[in-house]
Design an enzyme around this catalytic site. Sequence first.
Site, mmCIF file in Angstrom:
data_model
loop_
_atom_site.group_PDB
_atom_site.id
_atom_site.type_symbol
_atom_site.label_atom_id
_atom_site.label_comp_id
_atom_site.label_asym_id
_atom_site.label_seq_id
_atom_site.Cartn_x
_atom_site.Cartn_y
_atom_site.Cartn_z
ATOM 1 N N MET A 49 0.815 -1.209 0.000
ATOM 2 C CA MET A 49 0.000 0.000 0.000
ATOM 3 C C MET A 49 0.855 1.268 0.000
ATOM 4 O O MET A 49 2.063 1.224 0.219
ATOM 5 C CB MET A 49 -0.934 0.004 1.211
ATOM 6 C CG MET A 49 -1.955 -1.118 1.208
ATOM 7 S SD MET A 49 -3.025 -1.115 2.665
ATOM 8 C CE MET A 49 -4.000 0.379 2.383
ATOM 9 N N HIS A 50 0.190 2.391 -0.232
ATOM 10 C CA HIS A 50 0.717 3.747 0.000
ATOM 11 C C HIS A 50 1.761 4.238 -1.000
ATOM 12 O O HIS A 50 2.069 5.431 -1.033
ATOM 13 C CB HIS A 50 1.327 3.878 1.410
ATOM 14 C CG HIS A 50 0.504 3.326 2.523
ATOM 15 N ND1 HIS A 50 -0.789 3.731 2.750
ATOM 16 C CD2 HIS A 50 0.789 2.396 3.468
ATOM 17 C CE1 HIS A 50 -1.265 3.080 3.809
ATOM 18 N NE2 HIS A 50 -0.334 2.263 4.246
ATOM 19 N N ASP A 72 -2.706 -4.878 0.539
ATOM 20 C CA ASP A 72 -2.242 -6.187 1.016
ATOM 21 C C ASP A 72 -2.954 -6.673 2.272
ATOM 22 O O ASP A 72 -3.314 -7.847 2.380
ATOM 23 C CB ASP A 72 -0.724 -6.210 1.198
ATOM 24 C CG ASP A 72 -0.180 -5.045 2.023
ATOM 25 O OD1 ASP A 72 -0.972 -4.265 2.607
ATOM 26 O OD2 ASP A 72 1.051 -4.902 2.086
#
Length: 489
Positions: free
Chosen positions: A78-79, A237
Amino acid sequence: MLYVGIDLGTSAVKLLLMTEKGEIQKVVSREYPLIFPNPGWSEQKPEDWYTQTMDGLKELLSECDKSQVAGISFGGQMHGLVILDENDEVIRPAILWNDGRTYEECNYLNDVIGKETLSKYTANISFTGFTAPKILWVKNKEPENFARIKKIMLPKDYIAYKLTGVHCTDASDASGMLLFDVKNRCWSKEMCEICGVKEEQLAKVYESYEAVGTVLPEIAKELGIREDVKVAAGAGDNAAAAVGTGTVGDGMCNISLGTSGTVFISSNKFGVDKFNALHSFAHADGHYHLMGCMLSAASCNKWWMDEIIGTKDYAGEQKDITKLGENKVFFLPYLMGERSPHNNPNARGTFIGMTMDTTRADMTQAVLEGVAFALRDSLEVAKELGIKIERTKICGGGAKSPLWKKIIANVLNIKVDVLESEEGPGMGGAMLAMVACGEYATVEEAAEKLVKVVDTVEPEQELADKYEARYQQFKQIYPACKALFDVIV
């Protein structure tokens, strides 16, 4: 039919092939490098993700009946910030979730814009790993690159784009950008304005189980699959792993005891705790979840075993631990600072309570218990929101320890369910593809049919009572040490 789950991780992409009955036919992994241009920076080339994913797909499908492949989906780190120009070419390497360069931008968002404002717009506050502060960093430090941005994407969504030609994301992954109105599952116009982003620069948002399109003809030809193979949006995830462990529906919980640790609680209702101690994100099942994330979990035990007492015999070190709930030694597991619920990068690992009769086993026990106590900290925040958790799934490397599972069951005083198969985000991705293709009507139905519990660790009332007293002592240690952490950092 066959379904592909793609787990785009930080060090490698892991791909699995699964039947509609949940039988895993094959698993393939391909690594790619991490780039550290400066201390605390962490980057990767999106082109490497795509090259290795395609290479992995070719091996994954090499021995199967390719005409049976029906769907593909994802779980992904992520991110991370992926920025594309007007020709959909990558402008610069992706800035990853574990990159710490955005300290100034986070302070600006949390202190100048204000945590209450951020929480109002996005249900979360700013962390260095989130995407919005990365965008501000590019705007402030690389204005020439910022001016070229046509599309802003997340890691797994770049792969989805390369497979389908569609600029897409899903609600769970978008939740970690700090640009997303989690409650209303749409982009926040206010946050876009704060970050200088136009909404058309962001991808279209889908639910994780929705098809975003089919594979491009040239992809189908290269892989030898049909052109009508559907690609579902997939999930971040943790949300994808939750699908893979059956943590969907109201009040379900999963504890991940990996390098880091998470308490993942699914909920049909949107909720935010008053201090934003937990992340409040959209879930891959179409609802919501709360997540407590501790930065060091099983890695605490690895550090203690490998670096301090110098052994690889993890099970052997645990065999002398017999007096559970009676240990006088406590350990704060903040070796990397801490996120949930303290949000303090200056927090540090701490032993307290040793005496001349403290043994090596006592210290090892304290490490295991300290992680369990810290997991309970996040669970306590959820309880304050009125969420009642009676049992949890457990996964991750630390979950291989029977002793650690017993400690967690009694410290949290809940039942701990052990799963038959633990393939994490990849399995969750394949299950999302099944829903997109109509194999199952809902994510909940897929989880009910495919996820199997093979063992349950039950709390013992007498031991749970002992650990309740210990936890009340443990939770006083961090507040007492907090000011000292700021001095010794």
